[in-house]
Design a protein around this motif. Structure first.
Motif, PDB file in Angstrom:
ATOM      1  N   GLN A 153      -5.476   4.268   7.997  1.00  0.00           N
ATOM      2  CA  GLN A 153      -6.600   3.350   8.165  1.00  0.00           C
ATOM      3  C   GLN A 153      -6.971   2.705   6.828  1.00  0.00           C
ATOM      4  OE1 GLN A 153      -8.079   2.117  10.944  1.00  0.00           O
ATOM      5  NE2 GLN A 153      -9.042   0.769   9.460  1.00  0.00           N
ATOM      6  N   GLU A 154      -6.991   3.511   5.770  1.00  0.00           N
ATOM      7  CA  GLU A 154      -7.292   2.986   4.438  1.00  0.00           C
ATOM      8  C   GLU A 154      -6.262   1.926   4.048  1.00  0.00           C
ATOM      9  OE1 GLU A 154      -6.543   5.145   0.462  1.00  0.00           O
ATOM     10  OE2 GLU A 154      -8.638   5.552   0.946  1.00  0.00           O
ATOM     11  N   GLY A 155      -4.991   2.208   4.346  1.00  0.00           N
ATOM     12  CA  GLY A 155      -3.926   1.256   4.041  1.00  0.00           C
ATOM     13  C   GLY A 155      -4.074  -0.035   4.806  1.00  0.00           C
ATOM     14  N   GLU A 156      -4.408   0.083   6.082  1.00  0.00           N
ATOM     15  CA  GLU A 156      -4.606  -1.108   6.918  1.00  0.00           C
ATOM     16  C   GLU A 156      -5.730  -1.972   6.349  1.00  0.00           C
ATOM     17  OE1 GLU A 156      -3.899  -3.816   9.819  1.00  0.00           O
ATOM     18  OE2 GLU A 156      -2.729  -1.996   9.508  1.00  0.00           O
ATOM     19  N   SER A 214      -3.576  12.038   7.244  1.00  0.00           N
ATOM     20  CA  SER A 214      -2.582  10.995   7.464  1.00  0.00           C
ATOM     21  C   SER A 214      -3.202   9.810   8.196  1.00  0.00           C
ATOM     22  CB  SER A 214      -1.405  11.556   8.252  1.00  0.00           C
ATOM     23  OG  SER A 214      -0.462  10.550   8.496  1.00  0.00           O
ATOM     24  N   GLU A 215      -4.002  10.085   9.226  1.00  0.00           N
ATOM     25  CA  GLU A 215      -4.673   9.013   9.969  1.00  0.00           C
ATOM     26  C   GLU A 215      -5.651   8.258   9.079  1.00  0.00           C
ATOM     27  OE1 GLU A 215      -6.440  10.577  13.524  1.00  0.00           O
ATOM     28  OE2 GLU A 215      -4.513  11.327  14.263  1.00  0.00           O
ATOM     29  N   TYR A 218       0.883  -1.167   0.000  1.00  0.00           N
ATOM     30  CA  TYR A 218       0.000   0.000   0.000  1.00  0.00           C
ATOM     31  C   TYR A 218       0.919   1.214   0.000  1.00  0.00           C
ATOM     32  CZ  TYR A 218      -3.440   3.478   1.348  1.00  0.00           C
ATOM     33  OH  TYR A 218      -4.252   4.579   1.377  1.00  0.00           O
ATOM     34  N   VAL A 219       0.758   2.084  -0.999  1.00  0.00           N
ATOM     35  CA  VAL A 219       1.634   3.242  -1.140  1.00  0.00           C
ATOM     36  C   VAL A 219       0.833   4.519  -0.908  1.00  0.00           C
ATOM     37  CG1 VAL A 219       3.245   4.480  -2.630  1.00  0.00           C
ATOM     38  CG2 VAL A 219       3.032   1.992  -2.831  1.00  0.00           C
ATOM     39  N   ILE A 220       1.306   5.302   0.047  1.00  0.00           N
ATOM     40  CA  ILE A 220       0.713   6.619   0.299  1.00  0.00           C
ATOM     41  C   ILE A 220       1.439   7.628  -0.574  1.00  0.00           C
ATOM     42  CG2 ILE A 220       0.340   8.444   2.002  1.00  0.00           C
ATOM     43  CD1 ILE A 220       0.278   6.226   4.141  1.00  0.00           C
TER      44      ILE A 220
END
Length: 151
Positions: free
Chosen positions: A64-67, A59-60, A39-41
């Motif tokens: 959460q989206e990445g998790e 950022s939070e 998962y890349v931000i």
């Protein structure tokens, strides 16, 4: 050892990534491979955020989206008893995906595509297209069955 030992699966958690995840899990099961879920931000896309307080909330939300996105891969792989390594990265997605696959001896990148064509692809760009053009390992793109492809 099978044809594939390490399959890199970038995901954004979207519905378009589900068919790619399922395909990657099936390949991993057949080849006794492990999956590296990425998962890349994309921090560059956040440059227009006005205040630092807003940035913290974003950022939070992205964490959460990445998790959630990475858990989607892990849950799909668990059904077939395929091992998964979850990886969170920051940067330009296409560059991070290619660099990760190269640096971690990825044998294959499997990723979803929205199936956009023509003006939509030109305006929005395509992470999958940039990965295909720059990767030194094979890339398998799996189109979302619900996507409408246009030229």
């Amino acid at each position: 050892m099978g044809l594939y030992d390490r399959i890199v699966v970038p995901t954004d958690g979207s519905a378009a990534s589900r068919p790619a995840i399922e395909h990657a899990v099936e390949l991993a099961a057949v080849h006794d491979a492990e999956i590296h879920a990425l998962y890349v931000i994309n921090l560059a896309s956040l440059s227009g955020v006005p205040t630092e307080g807003s940035m913290e909330g974003i950022s939070e939300a992205l964490e959460q989206e990445g998790e959630t996105a990475l858990e989607m891969v892990t849950e799909a792989a668990a059904i077939r008893d395929v091992p998964v390594e979850q990886v969170r990265l920051e940067g330009r997605p296409s560059q991070q995906i290619v660099a990760y696959a190269t640096d971690h001896d990825g044998d294959l990148i499997v990723m979803g595509t929205h199936g956009r064509g023509g003006l939509d692809r030109l305006l929005l760009g395509s992470v999958a297209e940039r990965v295909v053009r720059s990767a030194t390992v094979p890339v398998l793109t799996v189109q979302d069955a619900g996507a409408e492809f246009s030229d």
